[in-house]
Structure formats: C-alpha cells, structure tokens
Design a protein around this motif. Structure first.
Motif, PDB file in Angstrom:
ATOM      1  N   THR A  70      21.528  46.722  34.546  1.00  0.00           N
ATOM      2  CA  THR A  70      21.753  45.381  33.992  1.00  0.00           C
ATOM      3  C   THR A  70      23.206  44.950  34.095  1.00  0.00           C
ATOM      4  O   THR A  70      23.558  43.861  33.643  1.00  0.00           O
ATOM      5  N   GLY A  71      24.053  45.791  34.664  1.00  0.00           N
ATOM      6  CA  GLY A  71      25.463  45.463  34.782  1.00  0.00           C
ATOM      7  C   GLY A  71      26.317  46.006  33.646  1.00  0.00           C
ATOM      8  O   GLY A  71      27.542  45.877  33.675  1.00  0.00           O
ATOM      9  N   ARG A  72      25.691  46.606  32.634  1.00  0.00           N
ATOM     10  CA  ARG A  72      26.435  47.219  31.543  1.00  0.00           C
ATOM     11  C   ARG A  72      27.100  48.513  32.016  1.00  0.00           C
ATOM     12  O   ARG A  72      26.677  49.116  32.991  1.00  0.00           O
ATOM     13  N   THR A  73      28.121  48.933  31.289  1.00  0.00           N
ATOM     14  CA  THR A  73      28.731  50.242  31.522  1.00  0.00           C
ATOM     15  C   THR A  73      28.665  51.002  30.198  1.00  0.00           C
ATOM     16  O   THR A  73      29.589  50.938  29.390  1.00  0.00           O
ATOM     17  N   PRO A  74      27.542  51.688  29.947  1.00  0.00           N
ATOM     18  CA  PRO A  74      27.325  52.311  28.629  1.00  0.00           C
ATOM     19  C   PRO A  74      28.472  53.205  28.175  1.00  0.00           C
ATOM     20  O   PRO A  74      28.904  53.131  27.022  1.00  0.00           O
ATOM     21  N   ALA A  75      28.972  54.069  29.056  1.00  0.00           N
ATOM     22  CA  ALA A  75      30.041  54.978  28.657  1.00  0.00           C
ATOM     23  C   ALA A  75      31.326  54.223  28.349  1.00  0.00           C
ATOM     24  O   ALA A  75      31.992  54.483  27.334  1.00  0.00           O
ATOM     25  N   ALA A  76      31.686  53.256  29.223  1.00  0.00           N
ATOM     26  CA  ALA A  76      32.914  52.482  29.010  1.00  0.00           C
ATOM     27  C   ALA A  76      32.811  51.634  27.749  1.00  0.00           C
ATOM     28  O   ALA A  76      33.797  51.468  27.017  1.00  0.00           O
TER      29      ALA A  76
END
Length: 517
Positions: free
Chosen positions: A327-333
């Motif tokens: 979805t374009g998210r960066t979960p870790a960041a």
C-alpha cells in the motif's frame, strides 16, 4: 551257568529296572516340560523396570500408528514433459525429486509424495514441491481406494499445498503445538518412501534440534521457510508431505526435506512446524491464498565484530534498507526503525539466527502488531510495529553482504599499511571510482591479513571500500587516519563497508574494527 553268575545277572537287571522306575517317577511328578523349564528360563531376560518401560514405548508407537495411519495418503502425480533434449526433472529442495520415475525425454513423468487428511470433509495437506507442475493428481487411501484430487491452494514460501477429494467422514489427524516440542522428544514420521509399494511406512526418532534456520531457496530461486524441526526419524524421497506426529497422535510438523549426500536418508530430516502449517492451511482453505505480515526491511546478520562491539547475541540482524509495503506504507520506518539499527528480538523471542526474523514475521498477518527489540548507538530500544501487506512473494528480504573476496583493482596510488588493523588501504583512482559505480568515494582495501581481527571478525575483504570510520565519512587514507586518531589500543569503532560487483551494483554493511596494541 553257575548259581553265582545267575545271581549277579539278577542284581544288574534289578538295578536297571529300579533306575527306569526312578526316572519315570520323576517325569510323572515334574512333567517333561518341567525338565526343560530351567534352560528356557536362562534364555529369557528377567522382568525389569527398564524393559517394562521399553515395552510400553513400543505399545505407544503401535497405538499412535493405528490411530494416524488411516488418515495418511500417498499422493501420486503425473505431468507432461516437454522434449527439451535435456531430460531434466524438477529437483527436490534437498535432493530427491517427487517426479522420480518416467521417461527422461518427452511423454509423461510420474512421482509420489505423501499427505494427511486434516479435516473430515476431504482436505489434505502436503508439500508444494510434491504437486507443483503436476497435470494429474491421485491419492491412495489407507483402505486401498484411489481418488482423484484437486489443488485447493499452494504456498511456495512455506512449501505447503492443500488438496481436496470428494466425500466426507474421512479419518483425519489434529494439529498439535510445535512450540511445545523439546529436543529429545519422540516423534513418528509417516509416508511413502521411495516407491508406491512402501505406502504408510512408519519410522520413529527423536527431535534432534529445533529452529534450524537459513533454509535455502527452492529450485526456482524463491525464498522458503527457514525454521525447521530437525529429527533423526528416517525420511526418504516420497515421504515429502507426510505428517510428523507426537505420541499423542497430533501433527507437529510436515516432513519436507532431508540433508543428504547420497539422495537418500543420512540421519537428518526436516519438517515444517505445525504452527506454520496450521496458519497456512487455514488460509488456503478459506481463500486459496496466504497473506503474511510485512515488516518492510532488508537485513543481514550482524558481523561478529559488530556483535562484540555492542555485546549482542549470535542472532543479531542489522537493518539494511527500509521498503514500502503493497500500500506504500513503510511499517518499520513508521515505528522509528532506521538503517543500521540492530534487531535482537521479536515479540520477546531472542534471535538465535538472523534468518529467524523471516519465520517470526511471516507467521503473522497484515495488521498484526509485533514488538521489535533493537539497538541504536549501543542503546537498547523497543518499537511496536503494525505489520503491512507484503508487496511480493517474500515477507522480508535478506541481502547478502557479498563477502566473497573481490579481484583487486589496479591503481597507481601507493598503498598504506595500517598494521594496527591488519589492513592495507589505498586511495581511489578515477578509474577505480568508475569501476565501483562512478560516484564511489572512500578508501580501497588493498589487502587484509588473514589472521587479523579485520578479516576474522569484521569480515572485511580485499577489494571492498571503506566509506565511513568511527562515524566519520572517509574519502582517503588520510581521512581514515584522522577519523581513528583518538582510538586507544584495544578500542573499537564502527566501520561502514561498500561492496560492488563491478557492474554498477553495490551494497553496504556495518561492522566494527578493534585497534590492536
């Protein structure tokens, strides 16, 4: 004959008759069997607690086999082979193809695997590599029936597949909890090793190790699960997909691979843990696909030097890049994770191997929250990360550091020997910079002493580029000397190393050096 001779003869005859009478009396009193009972008693071991325990274990094995065998099936596969002139068949992950029979060129090729019913309405679990590429599927049941089977769903990442046959009221095996397994625990393996005639073979062994990480990619280069149960139960080609069960008759794993130098069992076999199997099977039955949580990082094992600098365990993993999810998210960041952070635990589970991250995250689903323990600048931190949806086939990716020794590049600048580090460094020439990608800046490793800390622990190799030392960027040998000038003998500092393949591709990793006295 004289009277004296007659008397002697009568006495001898009387003695003989008396002896016969005595022996006959003994046999009549004790019986024939009684005379041989003593000899038999010496041949039979006396009853003991140890023998009783072993006998009870044998009874337990038989009871489990009688309970599980009716739910175990033989999976028969057929596929049409193109005449490619090479006669290549699909290889098994660790040797031993499920497509083991048939003509080498063209025509049909058949093979066997194993599986088990996991529900009464006909769902069967097996390995993906057993059914992948098959045009026809049949299953042989314990009662001798042969039924057509259809593929419900496959998951190459876990090497699992779910089949289904028409009908109901099939005997099935429940799932157990693989997290409860202990090294040394008895387990039984079921399947059809080597040939169709050996269906429903049962072998026993113990769990010889848990959490065997670092699983190799499958034959097509795809990342696969790397958290195996290791056993010494005999498993051979054809056993793939069969259940590994505990003494309660529960599935604790699905037999998937063997470590072998001969293509057959050499004493070590591997099974996919039931906690992964259960989650994967449930999703395949519900939707035909599997969704896995996505952390959004690439990582590599922290070098021994880096672990020593921060006093971290053997499973520490250094974060490489941060990647967006589907979805374009960066979960870790989003949770504050940055490149060069060092992860040591997930949900309180200390990493024994950096590859363990793959299994711990991939067994979660998008939207699940995990707690990640990591270190930054030597300080312990924690982050709550809401997992994303993976963009491709892999939940997380592992980037190799490219530590193989590179061919040294020619240059005219004089090398500088830094004996305190076991390194010989050289300034980059413009030609070398172009070879390393055009925008390369740093100091070239011209040589590394094999007995040095830099080679053994920091894993620095000839041909690599040091771009940062002691948190300072370095573009020359002079920069390197200045950056480490204040380091005392015995002191450690961080070093960032760039590895290039000569074709414009490069990667960086973080390690540590120690200044020797």
């Amino acid at each position: 004959m004289s009277k004296r001779k007659v008397s002697v003869a009568l006495l001898v005859a009387a003695a003989f008759l008396a002896g016969v009478f005595f022996v006959t009396s003994v046999f009549n009193l004790a019986g024939w069997s009684g005379l041989f009972q003593g000899a038999d008693a010496q041949a039979v071991l006396p009853e003991s607690e140890a023998i009783a325990v072993a006998s009870d274990l044998g009874v337990a094995f038989s009871t489990v086999a009688e309970h599980v065998n009716p739910a175990v099936v033989q999976v028969r596969t057929t596929r049409t082979m193109a005449d490619n002139g090479q006669g290549l068949s699909l290889p098994d992950m660790f040797g031993g193809s499920p497509f083991g029979r048939g003509g080498p060129r063209g025509g049909e090729q058949s093979g066997i695997g194993s599986g088990a019913f996991v529900s009464a309405d006909g769902y069967i679990v097996t390995n993906n590599h057993v059914v992948e590429g098959a045009d026809l599927l049949e299953v042989l049941l314990f009662d001798g029936r042969v039924l057509d089977a259809e593929v419900v769903g496959t998951d190459p990442f876990s090497d699992l597949a779910v089949l289904r046959v028409e009908g109901s009221d099939y005997p099935y095996v429940p799932f157990g909890d693989s997290d409860e397994l202990r090294v040394g625990q008895w387990v039984l393996a079921f399947g059809s090793p080597l040939s169709e005639e050996l269906s429903n073979t049962v072998t026993s062994g113990i769990v010889s190790s848990l959490g065997r990480f670092g699983g190799a990619p499958d034959p097509r280069g795809r990342q696969t699960i790397s958290n195996y149960i290791q056993t010494d139960a005999a498993v051979n080609p054809g056993n793939s997909g069969g259940p590994l069960v505990n003494l309660r008759g529960e599935i604790v794993g699905i037999n998937s691979a063997i470590a072998t130098r001969t293509g057959t069992f050499n004493g070590i076999s591997f099974a996919i843990p039931s906690d992964i199997v259960r989650s994967t099977v449930e999703q395949l039955i519900d939707t035909g696909t599997v969704e896995r949580g996505y952390l959004g990082i690439s990582f590599q094992a922290a070098t021994p030097a880096l672990r020593e600098a921060y006093d971290l365990g053997p499973g520490a993993a250094r974060v490489g890049d941060i990647s967006p999810d589907a979805t374009g998210r960066t979960p870790a960041a989003d949770a504050g994770i940055r490149p060069d952070d060092i992860i040591t635990a997930v949900d309180g589970v200390e990493l024994r191997d950096s590859a363990q991250i793959v299994s711990l995250i991939s067994n979660k689903r998008p939207g699940d929250t995990v707690e990640v323990t990591y270190y930054r600048d030597g300080k312990r931190r924690e982050a709550e990360i809401t997992l994303g949806r993976r963009p491709g086939d892999d939940a997380v990716s592992q980037n190799g550091r490219g530590r193989s020794e590179q061919r040294p590049m020619s240059g005219s600048r004089e090398p500088a020997s830094l004996e305190a580090y076991g390194l010989t460094l050289r300034d980059l020439t413009p030609q070398q910079a172009r070879q390393l990608g055009g925008d390369a800046a740093g100091v070239l490793v011209a040589d590394v002493e094999r007995a040095s800390y830099a080679y053994r622990e920091a894993e620095i190799r000839q041909g690599q580029l040091i771009v940062e030392a002691n948190r300072e960027p370095v573009a020359s040998v002079a920069d390197f000397r200045q950056a480490v000038a204040d380091v005392e003998p015995g002191g450690s500092f961080l070093v960032r190393v760039r590895v290039a393949d000569g074709r414009g591709n490069s990667a960086e990793y973080l390690t540590a050096l120690t200044k020797e006295g």
